[in-house]
Write a protein that holds these residues in place. Structure first.
Motif, short mmCIF file in Angstrom:
data_model
loop_
_atom_site.label_atom_id
_atom_site.label_comp_id
_atom_site.label_asym_id
_atom_site.label_seq_id
_atom_site.Cartn_x
_atom_site.Cartn_y
_atom_site.Cartn_z
N ARG A 123 -9.42 7.14 3.22
CA ARG A 123 -9.71 6.29 4.38
C ARG A 123 -9.86 7.12 5.65
NH1 ARG A 123 -4.83 2.38 4.26
NH2 ARG A 123 -3.88 4.31 3.59
N ASP A 149 1.12 -9.11 -1.97
CA ASP A 149 -0.12 -8.52 -1.44
C ASP A 149 -1.25 -9.52 -1.68
OD1 ASP A 149 -0.89 -5.21 -0.92
OD2 ASP A 149 -2.52 -6.69 -1.10
N THR A 151 -2.98 -1.36 10.20
CA THR A 151 -3.30 -1.57 11.62
C THR A 151 -4.44 -0.60 11.96
OG1 THR A 151 -1.38 -0.14 12.05
CG2 THR A 151 -1.11 -2.47 12.50
N GLY A 198 0.82 -1.21 0.00
CA GLY A 198 0.00 0.00 0.00
C GLY A 198 0.85 1.26 0.00
N TYR A 199 0.35 2.30 0.66
CA TYR A 199 1.05 3.60 0.72
C TYR A 199 2.45 3.45 1.29
CZ TYR A 199 -3.16 6.12 -0.57
OH TYR A 199 -4.24 6.59 -1.26
N VAL A 200 2.63 2.53 2.26
CA VAL A 200 3.93 2.34 2.90
C VAL A 200 4.76 1.28 2.18
CG1 VAL A 200 4.98 1.36 4.99
CG2 VAL A 200 3.30 3.19 5.19
N HIS A 225 -5.63 7.50 8.62
CA HIS A 225 -5.45 6.22 9.32
C HIS A 225 -4.25 6.25 10.23
CE1 HIS A 225 -2.71 6.12 6.10
NE2 HIS A 225 -3.72 6.56 5.39
N SER A 242 -2.88 -12.07 10.45
CA SER A 242 -3.01 -12.95 9.28
C SER A 242 -1.74 -12.90 8.44
CB SER A 242 -4.29 -12.63 8.49
OG SER A 242 -4.02 -11.87 7.37
N THR A 288 2.36 0.45 12.28
CA THR A 288 2.31 1.17 13.56
C THR A 288 1.51 0.37 14.58
OG1 THR A 288 2.31 3.20 12.26
CG2 THR A 288 1.75 3.40 14.60
N GLU A 324 7.54 3.09 10.14
CA GLU A 324 7.53 3.90 8.92
C GLU A 324 7.07 5.31 9.26
OE1 GLU A 324 8.52 5.20 6.00
OE2 GLU A 324 8.66 3.03 5.71
N PRO A 367 2.51 10.17 2.91
CA PRO A 367 2.11 10.01 1.51
C PRO A 367 1.70 11.33 0.86
CG PRO A 367 1.22 8.25 2.82
CD PRO A 367 1.85 9.21 3.78
N GLN A 394 0.65 -16.14 7.57
CA GLN A 394 1.13 -16.50 6.23
C GLN A 394 2.65 -16.63 6.21
OE1 GLN A 394 -1.19 -13.22 4.64
NE2 GLN A 394 -1.88 -14.57 3.03
N1 LIG Z 1 -0.07 5.68 5.02
C1 LIG Z 1 0.62 6.38 5.91
O1 LIG Z 1 0.61 7.61 5.92
C2 LIG Z 1 1.47 5.69 6.95
C3 LIG Z 1 2.61 6.33 7.44
C4 LIG Z 1 3.38 5.69 8.38
C5 LIG Z 1 2.98 4.45 8.86
N2 LIG Z 1 1.84 3.85 8.39
C6 LIG Z 1 1.49 2.53 8.90
O2 LIG Z 1 1.90 1.57 7.93
C7 LIG Z 1 0.98 0.47 7.90
C8 LIG Z 1 0.46 0.29 6.48
O3 LIG Z 1 -0.27 1.44 6.11
P1 LIG Z 1 -0.65 1.77 4.59
O4 LIG Z 1 -1.18 3.14 4.59
O5 LIG Z 1 0.45 1.40 3.68
O6 LIG Z 1 -1.85 0.72 4.36
P2 LIG Z 1 -2.54 0.39 2.95
O7 LIG Z 1 -3.94 0.00 3.29
O8 LIG Z 1 -2.28 1.47 1.98
O9 LIG Z 1 -1.76 -0.90 2.45
C9 LIG Z 1 -1.78 -2.11 3.08
C10 LIG Z 1 -1.69 -3.22 2.03
O10 LIG Z 1 -1.57 -4.45 2.74
C11 LIG Z 1 -2.32 -5.43 2.05
N3 LIG Z 1 -2.59 -6.53 2.97
C12 LIG Z 1 -3.48 -6.58 3.97
N4 LIG Z 1 -3.38 -7.77 4.61
C13 LIG Z 1 -2.38 -8.46 3.99
C14 LIG Z 1 -1.79 -9.75 4.19
N5 LIG Z 1 -2.19 -10.55 5.16
N6 LIG Z 1 -0.80 -10.13 3.36
C15 LIG Z 1 -0.39 -9.32 2.36
N7 LIG Z 1 -0.91 -8.08 2.12
C16 LIG Z 1 -1.89 -7.67 2.95
C17 LIG Z 1 -3.53 -4.68 1.56
O11 LIG Z 1 -4.17 -5.36 0.48
C18 LIG Z 1 -2.93 -3.33 1.14
O12 LIG Z 1 -2.54 -3.32 -0.21
C19 LIG Z 1 -0.08 0.80 8.93
O13 LIG Z 1 0.27 0.23 10.16
C20 LIG Z 1 -0.01 2.30 9.05
O14 LIG Z 1 -0.45 2.77 10.31
C21 LIG Z 1 1.11 4.43 7.43
#
Ligand SMILES: NC(=O)c1ccc[n+]([C@@H]2O[C@H](COP(=O)([O-])OP(=O)(O)OC[C@H]3O[C@@H](n4cnc5c(N)ncnc54)[C@H](O)[C@@H]3O)[C@@H](O)[C@H]2O)c1
Length: 438
Positions: A349, A42, A103, A22-24, A277, A118, A138, A171, A175, A122
């Motif tokens: 989100r 993913d 999370t 995803g974004y991270v 989020h 989950s 996080t 992280e 974004p 895996q």
């Molecule tokens: N987006 C932000 O600004 C940001 C910044 C710093 C930290 N974080 C933290 O980083 C983490 C990820 O955030 P994000 O924004 O990238 O989330 P996101 O929803 O953009 O991406 C998560 C990805 O994980 C995939 N996924 C879910 N369960 C899975 C599994 N069991 N196996 C494989 N893939 C799986 C989803 O399909 C999705 O593509 C969170 O804990 C968030 O708090 C986010």
């Protein structure tokens, strides 16, 4: 010599799996692919498909950059680069597993560890002796070792800190912010033993140009990340409270903050809807852990409550302005500009604008939402709301600039207005006088 030492001697820690794109996860996988052999995994098939077509819907990585790092199928064996897959078997050969899954919180604002558990399950099924699993999601302090490690152990049959090891490296990317890419932000690292901590730190140091900071243990690294966001939430809550007071006093919050900001140690925060989020979610993780330990985190939860109240406050302010200008509220047509949780970003989100819209609807106001950044299907799926990605050509009784997207500066506002139309500019984006601001 144990497996960890053998792998180090063989240089085997160059095969990295990134779990969750995803974004991270995607920017991280791309950055690592310049130095290591990376498999991005993913569970979302459509996400993997779009990335294999060099298209990143989150707009974090552009097509050319993806073309540069993606290895053609069957490409040079052992070359650095990236491949994407939704097939778990493809990550089985990796020695480093980096977890970047969501999370979130549930409807009761409790941490939902399901995606993390989950993903751990895996990974557990493919884990081998000597492997290292690094969590980036996080979480609250203790989550990696107390919640994730048992899942890894039970699904792998391996013993923690003897057969396999873990690390935590939070992280910090923002974004949409192209001036601070993942390589340009200092990265906190940690590991389950001192040997692993050093190895994890070396692994990131090769990628992160800004440098790394090796925390003394995993819990410290977990706590550091979650307090960064809780601190921000508390600071925003303070200026939101000031905004509520200024609104009552009928003085401009922005002007008050501008004047106060002339003092050297006044912190420049702006009022707003602390959605998304991270800021709107992470403090609940810390709060849960504190309560489990018998401490009630009054300040953290008060800040959350204050920030959660802003959507209702904005809706009420808009209605007051409309009544003051002589508009009939029931059945009024309102244009909401923006739905994403922050400006110039595609991510909707946990957007609090959705709550503002719901409160406005309670007053009998009909809301049309326009956001050229948002994905209409995702908004429909998540909130059941229909949005426009083209500016409507009609006149409204009220216009709310909910998100400070730069494109909203180019709108010809008079063409959307009737005689009594009010403009409410949540973040103070517009350069001209409006009827209301936070
Ligand atoms: N987006 C932000 O600004 C940001 C910044 C710093 C930290 N974080 C933290 O980083 C983490 C990820 O955030 P994000 O924004 O990238 O989330 P996101 O929803 O953009 O991406 C998560 C990805 O994980 C995939 N996924 C879910 N369960 C899975 C599994 N069991 N196996 C494989 N893939 C799986 C989803 O399909 C999705 O593509 C969170 O804990 C968030 O708090 C986010």
């Amino acid at each position: 010599m144990n497996q960890l030492e053998r792998n180090m001697t063989l240089g085997a820690y160059n095969k990295v799996a990134v779990i969750g794109l995803g974004y991270v996860g995607l920017p991280l996988a791309v950055a690592f692919a310049k130095h290591y052999q990376v498999v991005g995994y993913d569970i979302d098939k459509s996400r993997v498909q779009e990335l294999n077509l060099f298209n990143d819907e989150t707009l974090e990585i552009d097509t050319d950059e993806l073309k540069d790092v993606i290895l053609a199928p069957g490409g040079p064996e052992g070359a650095n680069g990236l491949m994407f897959t939704d097939d778990l078997a493809q990550i089985a050969g990796c020695t480093i597993f980096i977890v970047t899954v969501p999370t979130p919180i549930d409807q009761f604002k409790q941490p939902n560890l399901e995606p993390l558990k989950s993903a751990s399950k895996q990974i557990g099924t493919v884990l081998k002796k000597g492997d290292i699993v690094i969590y980036e999601s996080t979480v609250y302090p203790g989550c990696t070792e107390e919640d994730c490690v048992p899942v890894l152990e039970s699904h792998s049959g391996l013993v923690f800190n003897t057969d396999f090891f873990v690390g935590y490296s939070p992280e910090r990317i923002n974004p949409g912010d192209k001036s601070r890419k993942v390589e340009e932000i200092v990265k906190i690292t940690s590991g389950s033993t001192s040997e692993v901590a050093a190895l994890v730190d070396d692994l990131y140091a090769k990628v992160i140009v800004a440098g790394t900071y090796s925390a003394p243990n995993i819990k410290v690294a977990e706590a550091a990340k979650v307090i960064e966001n809780a601190q921000r939430d508390i600071n925003i809550a303070f200026v939101n409270e000031i905004a509520k007071i200024c609104n009552k006093l009928e003085i401009s919050t922005q002007e008050v903050l501008k004047a106060a900001g002339t003092k050297w140690n006044f912190q420049p925060y702006k009022p707003g809807l602390a959605g998304g989020h991270c800021i709107g979610v992470d403090p609940y993780y810390l709060a849960l852990k504190a309560k489990e330990e018998g401490y009630y985190p009054g300040l953290i939860l008060a800040a959350r409550r204050l920030n959660e109240s802003m959507a209702e406050h904005i809706a009420a302010e808009v209605v007051k302005k409309m009544i003051k200008k002589g508009s009939l509220v029931k059945g009024a047509r309102l244009l909401m500009l923006g739905i994403t949780f922050k400006e110039n970003c595609t991510d909707s989100r946990n957007s609090k604008i959705v709550e503002v819209i719901a409160y406005l609807a309670e007053y009998g106001i009909e809301v049309t939402t326009y956001d050229p950044w948002a994905n209409p299907e995702k908004v429909k799926d998540e909130f059941g709301l229909t949005i426009l990605t083209k500016l409507p050509e009609e006149q409204f009784d009220a216009i709310v600039v909910g998100v400070a997207h730069e494109v909203f500066l180019e709108i010809n506002y008079p063409s959307l207005m009737k005689e009594n139309t009010i403009i409410y500019d949540v973040k103070g984006l517009l350069p001209f006088e409006v009827d209301g601001q936070l």
